[in-house]
Design a protein around this motif. Structure first.
Motif, PDB file in Angstrom:
ATOM      1  N   HIS A   1       0.839  -1.212   0.000  1.00  0.00           N
ATOM      2  CA  HIS A   1       0.000   0.000   0.000  1.00  0.00           C
ATOM      3  C   HIS A   1       0.866   1.251   0.000  1.00  0.00           C
ATOM      4  O   HIS A   1       0.637   2.186  -0.758  1.00  0.00           O
ATOM      5  CB  HIS A   1      -0.933  -0.007   1.210  1.00  0.00           C
ATOM      6  CG  HIS A   1      -1.633   1.286   1.420  1.00  0.00           C
ATOM      7  ND1 HIS A   1      -1.170   2.242   2.289  1.00  0.00           N
ATOM      8  CD2 HIS A   1      -2.753   1.802   0.838  1.00  0.00           C
ATOM      9  CE1 HIS A   1      -1.971   3.283   2.243  1.00  0.00           C
ATOM     10  NE2 HIS A   1      -2.949   3.040   1.377  1.00  0.00           N
ATOM     11  N   ARG A   2       1.868   1.270   0.847  1.00  0.00           N
ATOM     12  CA  ARG A   2       2.749   2.428   0.958  1.00  0.00           C
ATOM     13  C   ARG A   2       3.456   2.695  -0.380  1.00  0.00           C
ATOM     14  O   ARG A   2       3.578   3.838  -0.815  1.00  0.00           O
ATOM     15  CB  ARG A   2       3.774   2.184   2.070  1.00  0.00           C
ATOM     16  CG  ARG A   2       4.366   3.416   2.655  1.00  0.00           C
ATOM     17  CD  ARG A   2       5.230   3.127   3.876  1.00  0.00           C
ATOM     18  NE  ARG A   2       4.457   2.546   4.954  1.00  0.00           N
ATOM     19  CZ  ARG A   2       4.638   1.318   5.465  1.00  0.00           C
ATOM     20  NH1 ARG A   2       5.596   0.549   4.991  1.00  0.00           N
ATOM     21  NH2 ARG A   2       3.902   0.868   6.451  1.00  0.00           N
ATOM     22  N   ARG A   3       3.898   1.623  -1.035  1.00  0.00           N
ATOM     23  CA  ARG A   3       4.598   1.753  -2.307  1.00  0.00           C
ATOM     24  C   ARG A   3       3.662   2.296  -3.390  1.00  0.00           C
ATOM     25  O   ARG A   3       4.019   3.199  -4.144  1.00  0.00           O
ATOM     26  CB  ARG A   3       5.150   0.385  -2.722  1.00  0.00           C
ATOM     27  CG  ARG A   3       5.821   0.357  -4.061  1.00  0.00           C
ATOM     28  CD  ARG A   3       6.359  -1.036  -4.398  1.00  0.00           C
ATOM     29  NE  ARG A   3       5.444  -2.123  -4.101  1.00  0.00           N
ATOM     30  CZ  ARG A   3       4.434  -2.529  -4.885  1.00  0.00           C
ATOM     31  NH1 ARG A   3       4.211  -1.903  -6.012  1.00  0.00           N
ATOM     32  NH2 ARG A   3       3.667  -3.545  -4.536  1.00  0.00           N
ATOM     33  N   LEU A   4       2.441   1.756  -3.452  1.00  0.00           N
ATOM     34  CA  LEU A   4       1.505   2.177  -4.494  1.00  0.00           C
ATOM     35  C   LEU A   4       0.947   3.576  -4.259  1.00  0.00           C
ATOM     36  O   LEU A   4       0.780   4.341  -5.205  1.00  0.00           O
ATOM     37  CB  LEU A   4       0.349   1.179  -4.589  1.00  0.00           C
ATOM     38  CG  LEU A   4       0.664  -0.114  -5.307  1.00  0.00           C
ATOM     39  CD1 LEU A   4      -0.496  -1.068  -5.201  1.00  0.00           C
ATOM     40  CD2 LEU A   4       0.996   0.161  -6.746  1.00  0.00           C
ATOM     41  N   VAL A   5       0.626   3.888  -3.019  1.00  0.00           N
ATOM     42  CA  VAL A   5       0.012   5.196  -2.759  1.00  0.00           C
ATOM     43  C   VAL A   5       1.011   6.330  -3.011  1.00  0.00           C
ATOM     44  O   VAL A   5       0.609   7.432  -3.338  1.00  0.00           O
ATOM     45  CB  VAL A   5      -0.610   5.256  -1.346  1.00  0.00           C
ATOM     46  CG1 VAL A   5       0.410   5.626  -0.284  1.00  0.00           C
ATOM     47  CG2 VAL A   5      -1.775   6.202  -1.306  1.00  0.00           C
ATOM     48  N   ALA A   6       2.291   6.043  -2.924  1.00  0.00           N
ATOM     49  CA  ALA A   6       3.295   7.060  -3.248  1.00  0.00           C
ATOM     50  C   ALA A   6       3.243   7.419  -4.730  1.00  0.00           C
ATOM     51  O   ALA A   6       3.521   8.555  -5.109  1.00  0.00           O
ATOM     52  CB  ALA A   6       4.683   6.563  -2.877  1.00  0.00           C
TER      53      ALA A   6
ATOM     54  N   GLY B   1       0.660  13.722  -8.581  1.00  0.00           N
ATOM     55  CA  GLY B   1       0.299  13.616  -9.985  1.00  0.00           C
ATOM     56  C   GLY B   1      -0.669  12.493 -10.299  1.00  0.00           C
ATOM     57  O   GLY B   1      -1.073  12.334 -11.439  1.00  0.00           O
ATOM     58  N   GLY B   2      -1.061  11.707  -9.316  1.00  0.00           N
ATOM     59  CA  GLY B   2      -2.044  10.647  -9.533  1.00  0.00           C
ATOM     60  C   GLY B   2      -3.448  11.204  -9.408  1.00  0.00           C
ATOM     61  O   GLY B   2      -3.658  12.401  -9.286  1.00  0.00           O
ATOM     62  N   SER B   3      -4.413  10.298  -9.425  1.00  0.00           N
ATOM     63  CA  SER B   3      -5.803  10.744  -9.304  1.00  0.00           C
ATOM     64  C   SER B   3      -6.366  10.332  -7.950  1.00  0.00           C
ATOM     65  O   SER B   3      -5.904   9.372  -7.326  1.00  0.00           O
ATOM     66  CB  SER B   3      -6.654  10.161 -10.419  1.00  0.00           C
ATOM     67  OG  SER B   3      -6.863   8.785 -10.221  1.00  0.00           O
TER      68      SER B   3
END
Length: 92
Positions: free
Chosen positions: A59-64, A71-73
């Motif tokens: 989760h930590r890796r992806l949410v970064a 720049g994500g949504s």
């Protein structure tokens, strides 16, 4: 002048309370467990036997990467957070 501003703020707060009074709240649907677990694992990219620490690290890796400030949504961040919550709840 400050009394006028204070009176307006109190009147506005009272109006907001009055307008929202008596309205039904929207119902929240119960999540499906079988499909959600497989979907949550796929979203985070973890194995079916992943422990809580592995889920949190994924989760930590992806949410970064998908965080709106980076720049994500907001929708992607919501999906990653929901996947983490689903998997952690399934562990007990």
């Amino acid at each position: 002048m400050t009394k006028l501003i204070l009176a307006l703020l109190v009147a506005y707060a009272g109006y907001r309370l009055w307008k929202g009074f008596g309205k039904p709240r929207p119902a929240v649907a119960a999540p499906r467990t079988g499909d959600n677990l497989a979907e949550a694992r796929a979203t985070l990219g973890v194995a079916p036997n992943a422990d809580a620490d592995t889920i949190r690290a994924a989760h930590r890796r992806l949410v970064a990467d998908v965080h709106p400030d980076r720049g994500g949504s907001a929708e992607q961040a919501r999906q990653v957070n929901a996947a983490r919550d689903t998997l952690l709840k399934s562990l007990g």
